[in-house]
Design an enzyme around this catalytic site. Sequence first.
Site: not given
Ligand code: NAD
Length: 274
Positions: A10, A128, A159, A163, A169
């Site tokens: 979050a 997504m 990116h 990242k 992915g």
């Molecule tokens: P980010 O690092 O900004 O956010 C991740 C958050 O998750 C951080 O606040 C971290 O502290 C928290 N976190 C890590 N491990 C945790 C756990 N075990 N329990 C609870 N919280 C935890 O990263 P982001 O840019 O928000 O991306 C997150 C993931 O989503 C990455 O794997 C990214 O590649 C992916 N992503 C996917 C899409 C999609 O459309 N599927 C789009 C953007 C990013």
Amino acid sequence: MPINVVIVGAAGRMGKTLIQCLARRVEPDLRLVGAVDLWDAPERGQDAGCAAGVADISVPITTDLAAVAPNADVVIDFSGPHGTAGNAPRCAVWRRAMVIGTTGLTPEERAAVEAAAHEIPIVWAPNMSLGINVLLELVERTARVLRDRGYDIEIVERHHRRKKDAPSGTALALGQAAAAGYGWNLDETAAHGRAGVTGERPTRQIGFHAVRGGDIFGDHTVMFAGEGETIEISHRATSREAFARGALRAARWIVGRAPGLYSMREVLELSGEK
Ligand code: NAD
């Protein structure tokens, strides 16, 4: 009946974007009932709405998924590979549907998610956004038309500097779509970057190139390079909102489905016409 949502990750970039979209009622029947992040997140204990830069919504960011998951119809997880692989089996025990956006999982971590999907419904997609899922269709269709006609496939993704995984992915999914259209196995044909005296490019190869810098949200281009012409199919994200909108749509869609692993192609009802 409102659909109750818990967001894991979050305090992250995607987590905050999801909370902003929920606050704007992008999917009006979704309601945030829990927000989870790690113990060392600076936002821990803060209100999730305030942390995301919107109004106070009286949902504190907690570290305890077990405390909030029972209130959820669906858990949206954009944490990281370790977090997602640990959360999926727990959500399976609690019988909570999941939407997973996390990328960069190891084969073992992927297996944990796949096993959980025997017990609960999970939407899992490396991207997504509607646009990228349309792109996946276009790439597979284009590859099917160009198959065996001598067009080399190269995929370039860009990116932001924070990242953690490469290639993205999404780039791998685009590679998978291209390989499917060519009738190839991606594992046997993927080449990640080039350096040194590489010799001529093999025909049976899909090249991946990952650029990292600044705050780029995510750009992807698939090239089909032939003799005398190149076709490029591109997507450019101009904010994280397209990913968040897709994830919220998936959350609404997954509740009440049978256990299994679902893709955004199913959520978005893309025809998949061949
Ligand atoms: P980010 O690092 O900004 O956010 C991740 C958050 O998750 C951080 O606040 C971290 O502290 C928290 N976190 C890590 N491990 C945790 C756990 N075990 N329990 C609870 N919280 C935890 O990263 P982001 O840019 O928000 O991306 C997150 C993931 O989503 C990455 O794997 C990214 O590649 C992916 N992503 C996917 C899409 C999609 O459309 N599927 C789009 C953007 C990013």
